[in-house]
Design a protein around this motif. Structure first.
Motif, PDB file in Angstrom:
ATOM      1  N   TYR A  62     -14.936  38.178  33.483  1.00 35.20           N
ATOM      2  CA  TYR A  62     -13.728  38.019  32.660  1.00 35.20           C
ATOM      3  C   TYR A  62     -12.826  39.251  32.682  1.00 35.20           C
ATOM      4  O   TYR A  62     -11.618  39.137  32.876  1.00 35.20           O
ATOM      5  N   ASN A  63     -13.384  40.428  32.455  1.00 35.98           N
ATOM      6  CA  ASN A  63     -12.577  41.657  32.510  1.00 35.98           C
ATOM      7  C   ASN A  63     -12.811  42.457  33.788  1.00 35.98           C
ATOM      8  O   ASN A  63     -12.320  43.582  33.915  1.00 35.98           O
ATOM      9  N   ALA A  64     -13.565  41.894  34.713  1.00 34.04           N
ATOM     10  CA  ALA A  64     -13.838  42.547  35.997  1.00 34.04           C
ATOM     11  C   ALA A  64     -14.019  41.458  37.049  1.00 34.04           C
ATOM     12  O   ALA A  64     -15.135  41.166  37.482  1.00 34.04           O
ATOM     13  N   HIS A  88     -18.067  46.610  30.684  1.00 35.57           N
ATOM     14  CA  HIS A  88     -17.372  45.327  30.644  1.00 35.57           C
ATOM     15  C   HIS A  88     -17.743  44.406  31.809  1.00 35.57           C
ATOM     16  O   HIS A  88     -17.217  43.296  31.894  1.00 35.57           O
ATOM     17  N   SER A  89     -18.622  44.831  32.682  1.00 38.02           N
ATOM     18  CA  SER A  89     -19.189  43.946  33.703  1.00 38.02           C
ATOM     19  C   SER A  89     -20.639  44.326  33.904  1.00 38.02           C
ATOM     20  O   SER A  89     -21.065  45.435  33.552  1.00 38.02           O
ATOM     21  N   TRP A  90     -21.391  43.423  34.488  1.00 41.13           N
ATOM     22  CA  TRP A  90     -22.819  43.708  34.680  1.00 41.13           C
ATOM     23  C   TRP A  90     -23.015  44.880  35.641  1.00 41.13           C
ATOM     24  O   TRP A  90     -23.908  45.717  35.432  1.00 41.13           O
ATOM     25  N   GLY A 110     -12.021  50.953  25.108  1.00 43.26           N
ATOM     26  CA  GLY A 110     -11.816  49.702  25.810  1.00 43.26           C
ATOM     27  C   GLY A 110     -11.642  49.838  27.314  1.00 43.26           C
ATOM     28  O   GLY A 110     -11.371  50.923  27.831  1.00 43.26           O
ATOM     29  N   PRO A 111     -11.769  48.734  28.034  1.00 46.36           N
ATOM     30  CA  PRO A 111     -11.637  48.747  29.490  1.00 46.36           C
ATOM     31  C   PRO A 111     -10.277  49.232  29.983  1.00 46.36           C
ATOM     32  O   PRO A 111     -10.192  49.835  31.059  1.00 46.36           O
ATOM     33  N   THR A 112      -9.215  48.982  29.233  1.00 51.85           N
ATOM     34  CA  THR A 112      -7.888  49.409  29.666  1.00 51.85           C
ATOM     35  C   THR A 112      -7.850  50.912  29.899  1.00 51.85           C
ATOM     36  O   THR A 112      -7.342  51.397  30.926  1.00 51.85           O
ATOM     37  N   HIS A 113      -8.411  51.676  28.959  1.00 48.66           N
ATOM     38  CA  HIS A 113      -8.462  53.133  29.120  1.00 48.66           C
ATOM     39  C   HIS A 113      -9.392  53.530  30.265  1.00 48.66           C
ATOM     40  O   HIS A 113      -9.103  54.464  31.015  1.00 48.66           O
TER      41      HIS A 113
END
Length: 344
Positions: free
Chosen positions: A223-225, A189-191, A144-147
């Motif tokens: 959203y996540n970036a 998680h982002s383009w 996931g993005p958190t890691h």
């Protein structure tokens, strides 16, 4: 459009994993069997046009990754007997399956590559049977993005290295890998993150991108970036068109697999699946996307990139929605419109 004038490509497929993803874990809805998903697919009909095939999730209880050769052949017979082809396959690359994190320890990354190798075995059996003549193997970072944010540069470098190793295995088996662009996957998680990862992997034609209309809408919103957002709430049609062109111009050259879908601008998670771009019914009144128009951005030059089919993704639809025949007729109608507008 008259039957004589109908376009025949891309072929229209239905995904089988909505019966599995976000289902079966504590507090979630039960799985829908592969037989049930096949039945729903076969029964869809719009003016005599039907789904051409299915895409498969190599995951219990539909298709265990170590399913015997004979059982894979029986599966192929079952699908072919229903007049369906098999296209793309989702490899079980995540922790808790045969796979593990693409940015983890050497041992974890080796398990990721092993998952791709096992998926290639099933792919080869399906090709030898004749039921599978096109499609890719789908992967993601299995983390996931958190890691990823703990050390972005090192994380992307590790994922790219793992993807290259997996790509070598895939190429040796005549396969291509499509990395699913989704806001819940590390380094994807982002383009902009997705483009950077593909460039670092540096295996064009072997490791590419799987675009999904629902997931990539959330790319636009960052959203996540947030630093990579191309739109803000309240955007105009002109602003949307400009942003969509920016995103698709960057990712389309890498796109080798495509999912038709709808999104209402929200995220959704179910069971053990993290929150990601919500998949909505094709006719959802809150849908943010003109499905036909937006599909056209991704499908420019699709045949030249080896795309021979497109797939509907209804991931995490409630079972009550999945089990309604009208759900699938509406979906099939939307996909036919995409092919009529952008097919060949």
């Amino acid at each position: 459009m008259s039957a004589a004038a109908r376009k025949t490509f891309p072929k229209l497929h239905n995904a089988m994993w909505p019966g599995l993803v976000g289902k079966g874990s504590p507090g979630a809805e039960p799985f829908l069997s592969l037989d049930k998903m096949l039945e729903l697919t076969v029964n869809a009909n719009v003016d005599g046009q039907k789904f051409d095939g299915i895409d498969l999730f190599l995951f219990d209880p539909h298709i265990p990754i170590d399913l015997s050769d004979d059982d894979v052949k029986r599966l192929a017979d079952k699908v072919a007997a229903k007049g369906l082809a098999i296209g793309s396959l989702v490899a079980p690359v995540w922790p808790g399956t045969v796979g593990d994190s693409a940015m983890g320890s050497p041992e974890q990354r080796a398990k990721f590559v092993l998952a791709v190798k096992k998926a290639c075995r099933i792919a080869n059996l399906l090709k030898a049977h004749g039921v599978r003549k096109y499609g890719v193997i789908r992967i993601d970072a299995a983390d996931g993005p958190t890691h990823w944010y703990d050390d972005p540069k090192a994380s992307t470098k590790k994922i790219a290295s793992t993807f290259r190793e997996a790509g070598i295995v895939a190429a040796a088996n005549g396969e291509r890998l499509a990395a699913e662009g989704e806001i819940c996957w590390a380094g994807m998680h982002s383009w902009k993150n997705m483009v950077e990862l593909l460039e670092q992997t540096d295996m064009p034609g072997t490791v590419g991108f799987q675009a999904d209309l629902a997931h990539t809408y959330l790319y636009l919103m960052g959203y996540n970036a947030p630093e990579h957002a191309l739109l803000k709430e309240g955007y105009s049609t002109a602003e949307f068109d400009a942003a969509y062109k920016t995103m698709t111009d960057a990712l389309r050259p890498w796109t080798i697999d495509f999912h038709v879908a709808q999104n209402d601008g929200t995220v959704h998670g179910s069971g053990s699946h993290d929150k990601t771009g919500r998949h909505c019914p094709a006719d959802d009144p809150n849908g943010k996307l003109d499905i036909t128009k937006c599909s056209g951005y991704w499908l420019q030059g699709a045949a030249d990139r080896g795309i021979q089919h497109i797939c509907w993704d209804g991931c995490m639809f409630p079972n009550a929605t999945l089990e309604k025949p009208e759900t699938w007729n509406t979906i099939l109608k939307a996909m036919i419109k995409v092919r009529e507008a952008h097919g060949w």
